[in-house]
Design an enzyme around this catalytic site. Structure first.
Site, PDB file in Angstrom:
ATOM      1  N   ASN A   1       8.971 -10.473   0.235  1.00  0.00           N
ATOM      2  CA  ASN A   1       8.401 -11.831   0.341  1.00  0.00           C
ATOM      3  C   ASN A   1       7.061 -11.948  -0.392  1.00  0.00           C
ATOM      4  OD1 ASN A   1       7.776 -10.103   2.669  1.00  0.00           O
ATOM      5  ND2 ASN A   1       6.391 -11.766   3.259  1.00  0.00           N
TER       6      ASN A   1
ATOM      7  N   TYR B   1       0.544  -7.259  -2.751  1.00  0.00           N
ATOM      8  CA  TYR B   1      -0.114  -8.165  -1.780  1.00  0.00           C
ATOM      9  C   TYR B   1      -1.226  -8.994  -2.429  1.00  0.00           C
ATOM     10  CZ  TYR B   1       2.615  -6.110   1.949  1.00  0.00           C
ATOM     11  OH  TYR B   1       3.659  -5.711   2.731  1.00  0.00           O
TER      12      TYR B   1
ATOM     13  N   ASP C   1       6.260  -1.753   1.273  1.00  0.00           N
ATOM     14  CA  ASP C   1       5.108  -2.554   1.702  1.00  0.00           C
ATOM     15  C   ASP C   1       3.799  -1.819   1.431  1.00  0.00           C
ATOM     16  OD1 ASP C   1       7.610  -2.998   3.398  1.00  0.00           O
ATOM     17  OD2 ASP C   1       6.515  -4.830   3.776  1.00  0.00           O
TER      18      ASP C   1
ATOM     19  N   ASP D   1       7.564  -5.631  -1.433  1.00  0.00           N
ATOM     20  CA  ASP D   1       6.151  -5.912  -1.155  1.00  0.00           C
ATOM     21  C   ASP D   1       5.262  -4.898  -1.870  1.00  0.00           C
ATOM     22  OD1 ASP D   1       6.877  -8.134   0.265  1.00  0.00           O
ATOM     23  OD2 ASP D   1       6.134  -7.423   2.208  1.00  0.00           O
TER      24      ASP D   1
ATOM     25  N   HIS E   1       9.268  -4.634   5.202  1.00  0.00           N
ATOM     26  CA  HIS E   1       8.830  -5.893   5.820  1.00  0.00           C
ATOM     27  C   HIS E   1       8.039  -5.694   7.110  1.00  0.00           C
ATOM     28  CE1 HIS E   1       8.676 -10.152   5.755  1.00  0.00           C
ATOM     29  NE2 HIS E   1       9.610 -10.404   6.646  1.00  0.00           N
ATOM     30  N   VAL E   2       8.611  -4.961   8.066  1.00  0.00           N
ATOM     31  CA  VAL E   2       7.886  -4.666   9.305  1.00  0.00           C
ATOM     32  C   VAL E   2       7.007  -3.442   9.037  1.00  0.00           C
ATOM     33  CG1 VAL E   2       8.124  -4.055  11.736  1.00  0.00           C
ATOM     34  CG2 VAL E   2       9.805  -5.568  10.648  1.00  0.00           C
ATOM     35  N   HIS E   3       5.701  -3.580   9.310  1.00  0.00           N
ATOM     36  CA  HIS E   3       4.763  -2.533   8.900  1.00  0.00           C
ATOM     37  C   HIS E   3       4.703  -1.409   9.929  1.00  0.00           C
ATOM     38  CE1 HIS E   3       2.883  -5.951   6.382  1.00  0.00           C
ATOM     39  NE2 HIS E   3       3.989  -5.475   5.865  1.00  0.00           N
TER      40      HIS E   3
ATOM     41  N   HIS F   1       8.462 -10.190  12.570  1.00  0.00           N
ATOM     42  CA  HIS F   1       9.617 -10.533  11.727  1.00  0.00           C
ATOM     43  C   HIS F   1      10.918 -10.364  12.501  1.00  0.00           C
ATOM     44  CE1 HIS F   1       6.724 -10.748   8.588  1.00  0.00           C
ATOM     45  NE2 HIS F   1       6.452  -9.468   8.624  1.00  0.00           N
TER      46      HIS F   1
HETATM   47 FE   LIG Z   1       7.397  -8.298   3.707  1.00  0.00          FE
END
Ligand SMILES: [Fe+2]
Length: 469
Positions: free
Chosen positions: A235, A201, A169, A198, A357-359, A330
């Protein structure tokens, strides 16, 4: 210690008592929620005129140069770059200290996304490389030539030491730049990056402004032109935007980032596997169908029995959406894939699963939740020495900021969690031991804020938990 309110205290007590009654194997001691207090600043993207986004000088100079593994064994490399003024050459010129100069020819592609037209995106695979050898390579032949280098991995084998970096991410904020710098300056030198999805962005900008894919490519070149990054789709790679007529998912990602999926019998670039040194790495897609009978399911079903642990003792899985996540972001998004595949991960003794996904950062105990079915009600994860450790490393620093809100109390299976940006390294020593360390960006480059000695699940399957026994 995790903080909790009175009602949740009561609920937690009931769960603990029930757990003890049901099984002594139930994990009862919560892990550690870090007390580290990060100065909260807004996470913002670096402006377009930042030096890290600078276009290299010279007519039609190759930019956004990046490499990844090009076959299953590590004897091939995919070299990719973008030219803007004109098509230019697809040739990569390469050599080592022990070989004469050779050329390899590739292909070029372009794509349109709403009102954006890409540059000329070149992908050239160079094959039959020698293991453990430094190669120099040149792209931009005929116009502005640029030279880079990489080192091929050692030959695949059970005791080959190798250090992987872990980044997720990432994005292109000032914090992203800190994360990349910390990775580069970490004395535990990573030799290849396992990237858990990710990337740019760009889709957070109006019309998914694909100029931000180009800036991301130029920003990361300083690392990924010199060592392979192993890609996982997140995503933010989907870029599905029917409101502007863009209905082909993953269009920018698949044009820009190639992976060697065919080498592992995969039929799509979103799930595949590679061997590297003593590790077998399986990449899965949280955003492609994974239910029974789907291509990804069928591929994974025949893939796992083919992993030869006496050749590659370390079995590592990458995916974007985590299965075990105790943040209020999430939450449960990985649950349906967990239900499908977790029994296989336990059966085949996966060593570690990395997700993003989870930051934020989180590391689990070795636990499984495979006993559950819809009538038995057994739904509490239990300690399981055949299960992987689950690590969320989505803390690369993208513009969406940190996930700071956690579920309370901290679940027993969660060994360590902290909302800070950072990266990690997984340093394989031999067939039995690997040293894992997580680095937060606020610390000095050598500091590990969370660490664990991994014991290999095939050769040394004893308890390697970091919690008090
Ligand atoms: Fe993500």
């Amino acid at each position: 210690m995790a903080k909790m309110g009175t009602s949740s205290r009561v609920a937690a007590a009931i769960v603990v008592v029930l757990g003890l009654v049901l099984s002594l194997a139930v994990v009862c001691n919560g892990g550690k929620t870090s007390s580290f207090v990060r100065k909260v600043e807004k996470t913002v993207d670096m402006p377009l005129d930042s030096d890290v986004f600078k276009v290299p000088p010279g007519y039609n100079a190759p930019q956004q140069v990046h490499i990844t593994q090009g076959d299953q064994l590590g004897k091939a490399v995919i070299v990719s770059w973008v030219t803007v003024e004109e098509l230019g050459s697809n040739t990569v010129l390469y050599w080592s200290a022990y070989s004469k100069k050779q050329k390899s020819e590739g292909k070029v592609t372009t794509y349109k996304f709403y009102n954006y037209t890409s540059g000329y995106i070149h992908h050239t695979t160079i094959r039959n490389l020698k293991f453990n050898t430094k190669y120099y390579y040149v792209v931009g032949i005929g116009h502005t030539e640029r030279q880079f280098w990489f080192i091929t991995p050692p030959e695949v084998g059970p005791d080959v030491p190798y250090t992987f970096g872990l980044i997720g991410d990432l994005g292109q904020s000032f914090d992203s730049n800190k994360t990349l710098t910390h990775y580069e300056l970490n004395p535990q030198k990573g030799q290849a990056v396992l990237f858990v999805g990710d990337l740019s962005y760009a889709d957070n900008y109006p019309n998914h402004d694909n100029v931000r894919w180009d800036t991301w490519g130029r920003f990361t070149e300083r690392s990924v032109a010199y060592q392979p990054w192993i890609w996982t789709a997140g995503n933010h790679e989907i870029d599905f935007a029917p409101e502007i007529g863009e209905t082909k998912p993953f269009k920018p990602y698949t044009h820009r980032y190639h992976v060697p999926y065919k080498a592992s019998g995969s039929t799509a670039p979103f799930w595949y596997s590679i061997k590297r040194a003593s590790a077998y790495i399986i990449v899965l897609s949280s955003y492609s169908a994974y239910g029974k009978y789907t291509p990804q399911y069928k591929w994974l079903e025949q893939e796992l029995p083919m992993v030869n642990r006496s050749e590659t003792p370390w079995l590592i899985v990458l995916m974007h959406s985590p299965w075990y996540n105790s943040y209020n972001y999430h939450y449960m998004e990985g649950e349906t894939m967990r239900v499908m595949y977790e029994p296989w991960f336990v059966q085949y003794k996966v060593d570690v699963v990395f997700a993003g996904h989870v930051h934020a950062y989180e590391r689990s105990e070795r636990i499984s939740n495979v006993a559950y079915n819809i009538v038995n009600g057994i739904c509490i994860p239990v300690k399981d020495q055949s299960a992987p450790v689950y690590i969320t490393i989505g803390d690369g620093g993208n513009l969406e900021g940190l996930a700071t809100n956690m579920t309370e109390p901290q679940p027993a299976y969660s060994a360590y969690r902290e909302a800070s940006f950072g990266h990690a390294t997984f340093d394989i020593k031999n067939r039995t031991h690997a040293y894992y360390g997580w680095h937060r960006n606020q610390d000095g480059y050598a500091v590990t804020a969370d660490s664990m000695w991994f014991f290999n699940r095939y050769y040394h399957p004893v308890d390697d938990s970091t919690s008090a026994q």
